[in-house]
Design an enzyme around this catalytic site. Structure first.
Site, mmCIF file in Angstrom:
data_model
loop_
_atom_site.group_PDB
_atom_site.id
_atom_site.type_symbol
_atom_site.label_atom_id
_atom_site.label_comp_id
_atom_site.label_asym_id
_atom_site.label_seq_id
_atom_site.Cartn_x
_atom_site.Cartn_y
_atom_site.Cartn_z
ATOM 1 N N ARG A 158 12.527 4.916 13.719
ATOM 2 C CA ARG A 158 11.655 4.427 14.791
ATOM 3 C C ARG A 158 10.338 5.184 14.959
ATOM 4 N NH1 ARG A 158 13.877 2.877 20.329
ATOM 5 N NH2 ARG A 158 14.344 5.078 20.569
ATOM 6 N N ASP A 159 10.031 6.139 14.075
ATOM 7 C CA ASP A 159 8.739 6.829 14.207
ATOM 8 C C ASP A 159 8.258 7.358 12.855
ATOM 9 O OD1 ASP A 159 6.510 7.630 15.623
ATOM 10 O OD2 ASP A 159 7.379 9.536 16.252
ATOM 11 N N ILE A 160 8.222 6.462 11.879
ATOM 12 C CA ILE A 160 7.773 6.846 10.535
ATOM 13 C C ILE A 160 6.248 6.858 10.509
ATOM 14 C CG2 ILE A 160 7.764 6.183 8.094
ATOM 15 C CD1 ILE A 160 10.495 4.841 8.662
ATOM 16 N N THR A 214 4.877 5.266 17.577
ATOM 17 C CA THR A 214 3.470 5.638 17.639
ATOM 18 C C THR A 214 2.601 4.404 17.461
ATOM 19 O OG1 THR A 214 3.999 7.811 16.689
ATOM 20 C CG2 THR A 214 1.694 7.107 16.611
#
Length: 250
Positions: A49-51, A95
Site C-alpha cells: 500500500r505504499d510502494i 502517497t
C-alpha cells in the site's frame, strides 16, 4: 542501508552522481520480485500500500529491498492470487501520485493497487520525474508518457541524465538497454491503466522484467482491447538517428 533509498539516487544532490540504467533495471526487477512474494508467496496476501522510491532501500552493492511496511495489511488470496481485497478500509492510505484511482474513489485496496504504485515508480525510474510534477501543458507524468507513446516517441521521455554517447558501449549492449527501457515504459503504462483488470498480475510483471517481453497495451486508456507490441523497440520507435541514448555501469 548503506546506500540509502532509491529516491536519493534518482534525484542526487551531486550533478555527476548518475544512477545507471543497468542499476535502475536491476532495482526494478528486485522490487517486482519482492512484490510478487508479498502477493503470492505466503498463505495470506500482503498488500504493501505504499510502494515508492523512498521505500526502496539499497545496500552496499546497490541491491534493492522493499521497506516500510507501516501501511501493509493482510488479505485473503483471490482467484489466481490477483484480486485479493482488503476489507473494512476506513481511510485512503499511501502517497499521493502513487495511489491508484480506484483507491481514491472507493477506498478499496487490492493487489492491483500495489501494481499501479509499482507502475508509477517504474515510469519515474525511467523518466527521472516524480509523478506529481506536471510537465508540458499541465500533464501528469503518466499522461505525458502515454501521449508520447501514442505519438510514437516513447523513448524521448527517458531521463536526461541517461543521455550519454552511445560510443561508450557496444551495439549489442546499446540495443539491449533500449529494449529494456522500452519495456519498462510499456509495463509502467500497463500497470497504471485506470481499469484494474487490465493491469498485470505481479507474477506476469516479474516474468516480463526477466525477459518474457510479450507485452500488450489497450488501444486507449479507457478501453480494454489489447494492442500487441513487437519484441523489439526498433520497429516502433526510430532510434537509428540518435547517438546519445543509455549508458551502462562501465
Amino acid at each position: 542501508m548503506a546506500n540509502g533509498s532509491l529516491d536519493q539516487h534518482l534525484y542526487p544532490k551531486k550533478v555527476n552522481a548518475i544512477l545507471s540504467w543497468e542499476s535502475r533495471f536491476l532495482i526494478l526487477k528486485s522490487v517486482a520480485a519482492a512484490l510478487n512474494y508479498l502477493h503470492c508467496g505466503w498463505e495470506q496476501c500482503i498488500l504493501h500500500r505504499d510502494i515508492k522510491p523512498s521505500n526502496v532501500m539499497l545496500d552496499s552493492q546497490m541491491n534493492a529491498r522493499l521497506g516500510d511496511f507501516g501501511l501493509a495489511r493482510l488479505a485473503k488470496h483471490g482467484p489466481e492470487d490477483e484480486t485479493a481485497v482488503m476489507s473494512n478500509v476506513t481511510n485512503v492510505a499511501g502517497t499521493p501520485g502513487y495511489i491508484a484511482p480506484v483507491s481514491n474513489c472507493f477506498q478499496a485496496f487490492t493487489t492491483k493497487t500495489d501494481v499501479y504504485s509499482f507502475g508509477m515508480m517504474a515510469l519515474e525510474v525511467a523518466c527521472g520525474r516524480p509523478p506529481h510534477v506536471h510537465v508540458e501543458e499541465e500533464e501528469s507524468l503518466m499522461k505525458w508518457v502515454w501521449s508520447m507513446h501514442k505519438k510514437g516517441q516513447l523513448l524521448e521521455v527517458i531521463d536526461d541524465s541517461l543521455q550519454m554517447n552511445s560510443k561508450l558501449m557496444t551495439d549489442e549492449v546499446l540495443q539491449l538497454q533500449i529494449q529494456q527501457v522500452t519495456r519498462v515504459l510499456q509495463l509502467g503504462i500497463l500497470c497504471t491503466m485506470p481499469d484494474p483488470s487490465v493491469r498485470p498480475r505481479t507474477e506476469r510483471l516479474l516474468q516480463a522484467l526477466k525477459g518474457d517481453w510479450s507485452v500488450s497495451l489497450p488501444a486507449s486508456r479507457t478501453g480494454s482491447s489489447p494492442l500487441p507490441f513487437p519484441l523489439t523497440s526498433s520497429t516502433m520507435y526510430n532510434t537509428s538517428s540518435s547517438d546519445s541514448l543509455l549508458v551502462s555501469d562501465d
